[in-house]
Design a protein around this motif. Structure first.
Motif, PDB file in Angstrom:
ATOM      1  N   LEU A   1      86.285  38.579 164.269  1.00  0.00           N
ATOM      2  CA  LEU A   1      84.976  37.906 164.234  1.00  0.00           C
ATOM      3  C   LEU A   1      84.564  37.350 165.595  1.00  0.00           C
ATOM      4  O   LEU A   1      83.413  36.952 165.777  1.00  0.00           O
ATOM      5  CB  LEU A   1      85.013  36.752 163.222  1.00  0.00           C
ATOM      6  CG  LEU A   1      85.325  37.128 161.767  1.00  0.00           C
ATOM      7  CD1 LEU A   1      85.464  35.865 160.925  1.00  0.00           C
ATOM      8  CD2 LEU A   1      84.233  38.017 161.206  1.00  0.00           C
ATOM      9  N   ASP A   2      85.544  37.257 166.537  1.00  0.00           N
ATOM     10  CA  ASP A   2      85.314  36.550 167.806  1.00  0.00           C
ATOM     11  C   ASP A   2      84.875  35.113 167.541  1.00  0.00           C
ATOM     12  O   ASP A   2      83.936  34.594 168.176  1.00  0.00           O
ATOM     13  CB  ASP A   2      84.266  37.274 168.661  1.00  0.00           C
ATOM     14  CG  ASP A   2      84.903  38.324 169.546  1.00  0.00           C
ATOM     15  OD1 ASP A   2      86.117  38.208 169.807  1.00  0.00           O
ATOM     16  OD2 ASP A   2      84.208  39.269 169.939  1.00  0.00           O
ATOM     17  N   GLU A   3      85.555  34.466 166.604  1.00  0.00           N
ATOM     18  CA  GLU A   3      85.238  33.085 166.217  1.00  0.00           C
ATOM     19  C   GLU A   3      86.541  32.341 165.903  1.00  0.00           C
ATOM     20  O   GLU A   3      87.521  32.954 165.467  1.00  0.00           O
ATOM     21  CB  GLU A   3      84.362  33.061 164.948  1.00  0.00           C
ATOM     22  CG  GLU A   3      82.979  33.655 165.089  1.00  0.00           C
ATOM     23  CD  GLU A   3      81.964  32.628 165.533  1.00  0.00           C
ATOM     24  OE1 GLU A   3      82.373  31.533 165.973  1.00  0.00           O
ATOM     25  OE2 GLU A   3      80.759  32.930 165.453  1.00  0.00           O
TER      26      GLU A   3
ATOM     27  N   GLU B   1      86.619  24.755 170.953  1.00  0.00           N
ATOM     28  CA  GLU B   1      85.816  24.130 169.910  1.00  0.00           C
ATOM     29  C   GLU B   1      86.515  22.868 169.432  1.00  0.00           C
ATOM     30  O   GLU B   1      87.727  22.714 169.581  1.00  0.00           O
ATOM     31  CB  GLU B   1      85.602  25.097 168.742  1.00  0.00           C
ATOM     32  CG  GLU B   1      84.393  24.778 167.926  1.00  0.00           C
ATOM     33  CD  GLU B   1      83.844  26.026 167.202  1.00  0.00           C
ATOM     34  OE1 GLU B   1      84.121  27.149 167.637  1.00  0.00           O
ATOM     35  OE2 GLU B   1      83.167  25.845 166.194  1.00  0.00           O
TER      36      GLU B   1
ATOM     37  N   LYS C   1      78.957  27.233 159.980  1.00  0.00           N
ATOM     38  CA  LYS C   1      78.323  28.527 159.698  1.00  0.00           C
ATOM     39  C   LYS C   1      78.504  28.947 158.249  1.00  0.00           C
ATOM     40  O   LYS C   1      77.540  29.108 157.520  1.00  0.00           O
ATOM     41  CB  LYS C   1      78.859  29.602 160.641  1.00  0.00           C
ATOM     42  CG  LYS C   1      78.418  29.402 162.087  1.00  0.00           C
ATOM     43  CD  LYS C   1      78.867  30.551 162.978  1.00  0.00           C
ATOM     44  CE  LYS C   1      78.368  30.346 164.408  1.00  0.00           C
ATOM     45  NZ  LYS C   1      78.864  31.396 165.318  1.00  0.00           N
TER      46      LYS C   1
ATOM     47  N   ILE D   1      84.138  29.098 158.988  1.00  0.00           N
ATOM     48  CA  ILE D   1      83.763  28.994 160.396  1.00  0.00           C
ATOM     49  C   ILE D   1      82.915  27.736 160.540  1.00  0.00           C
ATOM     50  O   ILE D   1      81.982  27.521 159.747  1.00  0.00           O
ATOM     51  CB  ILE D   1      82.956  30.222 160.853  1.00  0.00           C
ATOM     52  CG1 ILE D   1      83.782  31.486 160.677  1.00  0.00           C
ATOM     53  CG2 ILE D   1      82.529  30.082 162.316  1.00  0.00           C
ATOM     54  CD1 ILE D   1      82.994  32.766 160.921  1.00  0.00           C
TER      55      ILE D   1
ATOM     56  N   TYR E   1      92.238  31.767 165.869  1.00  0.00           N
ATOM     57  CA  TYR E   1      91.128  32.522 166.456  1.00  0.00           C
ATOM     58  C   TYR E   1      91.153  33.934 165.880  1.00  0.00           C
ATOM     59  O   TYR E   1      92.188  34.611 165.908  1.00  0.00           O
ATOM     60  CB  TYR E   1      91.234  32.589 167.977  1.00  0.00           C
ATOM     61  CG  TYR E   1      90.003  33.188 168.608  1.00  0.00           C
ATOM     62  CD1 TYR E   1      88.841  32.439 168.726  1.00  0.00           C
ATOM     63  CD2 TYR E   1      89.987  34.516 169.042  1.00  0.00           C
ATOM     64  CE1 TYR E   1      87.690  32.987 169.274  1.00  0.00           C
ATOM     65  CE2 TYR E   1      88.840  35.062 169.595  1.00  0.00           C
ATOM     66  CZ  TYR E   1      87.694  34.291 169.703  1.00  0.00           C
ATOM     67  OH  TYR E   1      86.554  34.837 170.234  1.00  0.00           O
TER      68      TYR E   1
ATOM     69  N   LYS F   1      87.322  30.254 175.405  1.00  0.00           N
ATOM     70  CA  LYS F   1      86.459  29.600 174.422  1.00  0.00           C
ATOM     71  C   LYS F   1      87.170  28.365 173.887  1.00  0.00           C
ATOM     72  O   LYS F   1      88.405  28.324 173.833  1.00  0.00           O
ATOM     73  CB  LYS F   1      86.136  30.575 173.286  1.00  0.00           C
ATOM     74  CG  LYS F   1      85.041  30.125 172.352  1.00  0.00           C
ATOM     75  CD  LYS F   1      84.798  31.151 171.246  1.00  0.00           C
ATOM     76  CE  LYS F   1      84.071  32.379 171.743  1.00  0.00           C
ATOM     77  NZ  LYS F   1      83.674  33.288 170.634  1.00  0.00           N
TER      78      LYS F   1
ATOM     79  N   ILE G   1      88.368  30.239 163.267  1.00  0.00           N
ATOM     80  CA  ILE G   1      88.233  30.026 161.830  1.00  0.00           C
ATOM     81  C   ILE G   1      89.273  28.999 161.402  1.00  0.00           C
ATOM     82  O   ILE G   1      90.312  28.838 162.039  1.00  0.00           O
ATOM     83  CB  ILE G   1      88.364  31.329 161.016  1.00  0.00           C
ATOM     84  CG1 ILE G   1      89.759  31.932 161.169  1.00  0.00           C
ATOM     85  CG2 ILE G   1      87.313  32.330 161.453  1.00  0.00           C
ATOM     86  CD1 ILE G   1      89.949  33.166 160.288  1.00  0.00           C
TER      87      ILE G   1
END
Length: 479
Positions: free
Chosen positions: A205-207, A476, A226, A223, A201, A474, A209
């Motif tokens: 980027l707050d994503e 995913e 994206k 990502i 994490y 979060k 990867i």
């Protein structure tokens, strides 16, 4: 007829049998010498027990090849001369049904093999019993029975290959025999885990990867759904992972979300736990090092003593005195005071002394109650641990660390995942579709989050949790 065939076979293979007998004496003599050398050069001797039980470094495993050798020698000595001298057809034309004839010859060969192996295995167990407690001797006995079975099957398969008259069938039988030997000699040697994704994490980027692994050092970074980017960009988005590079480049402290983090802060926040469904495999011998940290000594020494909790009570051993009656009675008395139900279903703990602290062991009794047993300054303590009793715990991992906030994790039979506080409080985390029966899992801590990623080799999941209240922030999934 049996007596006549037995005498004929004995005259044919008596010299190979004498050779095997002398060879076995040489091998056992060397094995005893080498085992004595290993025990006399290790400190403490109980480390050899630890290696046997927990690392599966079993000294007698090298003797597996002798058992195979016996089967091969007896088969070739018994039937190969018949083929070379073209006397097999005469043998098969004895006044007996052909299947009964073959059976009697194989049966006599099996008798000879069992005789040699028995004369080999009894001294082997005697040697082992001089160095190991009886629970380990029992394992060696079971292994020797398994080796004997492989030896007998090898003998039968090779004999059938030699006796086969049809060349195509002979070739097929030879291939099958080689595959059989290859499987039992090298099973597990070529197992290799493959991770398709490594997911982190990025707090920049707050994503989530990822690094996608195609094999042969070919990777993709990006990502999900994206964009992709270069390895250099990937590493720049993960300052908590690649902080040493930043330190060398003098780019620390680094600012993330209005807070500055230096190298020491990042380093001190790092923590990792791992789970693999292969960890569920039970030990053949349930004996564990009984660590005894001393308050006036910084390093935890590897202990002389080991303990186990069996259906007839707890036992404590050390190498010099074997069974320790007084210490065993002391431990049993403490278990009795807490109405411990024998035998222990599971014992979990970190069995190495390479750790800054010792939290002892968590022990699940036969009624699924959980106890913490540990020894410090020569004193054993035992207390019951409260946990969600409506769920049966199937695995616990204790991993002592200098942060002293989390002590490990637990998993129940419904695949619920719990973090354990330093005082063994259970904190349930929500992991979507986690299945302990076929998944791997890794927890990685950084200054801001707990990242947990888990997969079954096909589907990959990642979730981050708050370090303050353990709430999921979060998640995913990758397929």
């Amino acid at each position: 007829m049996f007596k006549s065939i037995f005498l004929k076979e004995w005259l044919k293979i008596k010299y190979p049998l004498f050779f095997l007998l002398i060879f076995s004496i040489i091998i056992l003599s060397y094995f005893a010498f080498d085992l004595n050398f290993q025990f006399s050069t290790i400190e403490p001797e109980s480390m050899m027990w630890y290696r046997f039980i927990h690392l599966e470094h079993k000294p007698h495993f090298i003797l597996y090849y002798f058992y195979l050798f016996v089967g091969i020698i007896v088969a070739t000595s018994q039937f190969l001369p018949e083929i070379i001298q073209k006397r097999l057809k005469v043998t098969l034309h004895l006044p007996l049904n052909i299947f009964k004839n073959i059976f009697l010859h194989l049966f006599i060969g099996i008798i000879f093999i069992c005789l040699i192996i028995t004369l080999f295995s009894i001294p082997l167990l005697r040697i082992i019993s001089d160095y190991y407690p009886k629970e380990i001797v029992q394992v060696v006995f079971e292994d020797s029975l398994f080796f004997t079975l492989i030896s007998l099957l090898t003998y039968i398969f090779i004999s059938l290959v030699i006796m086969e008259q049809n060349r195509i069938k002979q070739l097929l039988k030879a291939v099958f025999t080689l595959l059989f030997l290859f499987y039992f000699s090298f099973q597990g040697s070529f197992e290799k885990e493959f991770h398709k994704y490594y997911i982190f994490y990025s707090d920049i980027l707050d994503e989530f990867i990822y690094q996608k692994n195609f094999g042969e050092h070919r990777f993709e970074y990006g990502i999900k759904d994206k964009k992709t980017f270069s390895q250099k960009e990937y590493e720049s988005y993960l300052p908590f992972v690649y902080y040493r590079d930043l330190e060398i480049q003098k780019k620390l402290p680094i600012q993330i979300k209005d807070i500055f983090y230096d190298g020491n802060e990042i380093k001190n926040s790092k923590l990792g736990f791992e789970y693999n469904y292969k960890m569920l495999k039970k030990k053949q011998v349930e004996l564990y090092p009984l660590f005894n940290p001393q308050s006036n000594i910084g390093m935890i020494k590897f202990p002389e003593e080991v303990f186990g909790i069996f259906k007839d009570g707890a036992k404590v051993y050390d190498f010099d005195n074997d069974y320790l009656k007084t210490k065993s009675e002391e431990l049993n008395e403490k278990l009795k005071e807490l109405n411990f139900s024998y035998p222990a279903k599971n014992i979990w703990g970190k069995t190495t002394n390479i750790k800054p602290f010792d939290l002892g062991y968590l022990i699940q009794d036969n009624q699924n109650r959980l106890f913490n047993l540990k020894k410090q300054n020569d004193k054993i303590t035992l207390k019951e641990i409260n946990y969600p009793k409506d769920e049966e715990i199937i695995h616990i991992n204790i991993s002592e660390n200098r942060q002293q906030k989390l002590s490990g994790y637990a998993i129940d039979k419904n695949s619920n995942f719990y973090l354990l506080t330093w005082d063994f409080e259970f904190i349930k985390l929500d992991l979507k579709e986690f299945d302990y029966k076929n998944m791997r899992l890794k927890l990685i801590a950084d200054p801001l989050h707990y990242l947990i990623r888990y997969d079954n080799g096909n589907s990959y999941f990642a979730a981050i949790f708050s370090k303050e209240n353990y709430k999921k922030i979060k998640e995913e999934k990758w397929d």
